[in-house]
Motif scaffolding. Structure first.
Motif, PDB file in Angstrom:
ATOM      1  N   GLN A   1       0.884  -4.075   5.805  1.00  0.00           N
ATOM      2  CA  GLN A   1       2.041  -4.411   6.318  1.00  0.00           C
ATOM      3  C   GLN A   1       3.606  -4.345   5.558  1.00  0.00           C
ATOM      4  O   GLN A   1       4.009  -4.866   5.937  1.00  0.00           O
ATOM      5  CB  GLN A   1       1.778  -6.108   6.734  1.00  0.00           C
TER       6      GLN A   1
ATOM      7  N   TYR B   1       2.781  -3.815  -1.182  1.00  0.00           N
ATOM      8  CA  TYR B   1       2.089  -4.844  -1.720  1.00  0.00           C
ATOM      9  C   TYR B   1       1.790  -6.218  -0.591  1.00  0.00           C
ATOM     10  O   TYR B   1       2.059  -6.933  -1.274  1.00  0.00           O
ATOM     11  CB  TYR B   1       2.908  -5.109  -3.202  1.00  0.00           C
ATOM     12  N   SER B   2       2.131  -5.848   0.293  1.00  0.00           N
ATOM     13  CA  SER B   2       1.328  -7.144   1.417  1.00  0.00           C
ATOM     14  C   SER B   2       0.566  -6.568   2.422  1.00  0.00           C
ATOM     15  O   SER B   2       0.311  -5.149   3.141  1.00  0.00           O
ATOM     16  CB  SER B   2       2.590  -6.960   2.709  1.00  0.00           C
TER      17      SER B   2
ATOM     18  N   ARG C   1      -2.353  -5.872  -3.036  1.00  0.00           N
ATOM     19  CA  ARG C   1      -1.123  -7.293  -3.092  1.00  0.00           C
ATOM     20  C   ARG C   1      -0.638  -7.446  -4.533  1.00  0.00           C
ATOM     21  O   ARG C   1       0.693  -8.238  -4.454  1.00  0.00           O
ATOM     22  CB  ARG C   1      -1.896  -8.633  -2.288  1.00  0.00           C
TER      23      ARG C   1
ATOM     24  N   GLY D   1      -1.699  -7.878   5.217  1.00  0.00           N
ATOM     25  CA  GLY D   1      -2.461  -9.194   5.929  1.00  0.00           C
ATOM     26  C   GLY D   1      -3.906  -9.408   6.320  1.00  0.00           C
ATOM     27  O   GLY D   1      -3.812  -8.840   6.850  1.00  0.00           O
TER      28      GLY D   1
ATOM     29  N   ASN E   1      -8.337  -6.522  -0.406  1.00  0.00           N
ATOM     30  CA  ASN E   1      -6.684  -7.505  -0.199  1.00  0.00           C
ATOM     31  C   ASN E   1      -6.061  -7.814  -1.458  1.00  0.00           C
ATOM     32  O   ASN E   1      -4.777  -7.652  -1.333  1.00  0.00           O
ATOM     33  CB  ASN E   1      -6.856  -8.280   1.044  1.00  0.00           C
TER      34      ASN E   1
END
Length: 105
Positions: A58, A61-62, A104, A64, A100
């Motif tokens: 998203q 480094y994001s 991140r 969801g 994930n």
């Protein structure tokens, strides 16, 4: 690829909700308005764990992973056969969680 209904049901736990819309073990796709209207093959992709909770990139480094994708509910879902996966659903979920965490950073 199959279409996904827009009335996805979730339970009251918003953080890692269990879904009843059949999205477990799927690669997900949603349109990117207005680009998808001009070039229909362009869209946003995500992946769902064994409970049907979507994860997608998203932003920088994001990632969801609360079951909602950055550009809305998925409109297409490709169900994967994980019956031959060593470790089964637990291995699938661990791999998604590892990715994930990695992306991140």
């Amino acid at each position: 690829m199959t279409s996904v209904s827009s009335g996805a049901a979730t339970n009251n736990d918003n953080s890692r909700s269990s879904r009843s819309d059949g999205l477990s073990f799927t690669i997900l796709w949603s349109p990117l308005p207005p680009i998808t209207y001009i070039l229909p093959f362009i869209g946003h992709m995500g992946i769902a764990d064994s409970r049907g909770v979507a994860s997608d990139f998203q932003g920088p480094y994001s990632v969801g992973n609360r079951g909602t994708m950055a550009f809305g509910k998925p409109t297409r879902a490709l169900k994967l056969d994980v019956s031959g996966l060593e470790g089964g659903a637990e291995q699938w979920d661990d791999a998604i969680q590892t990715a994930n965490t990695e992306y991140r950073r």
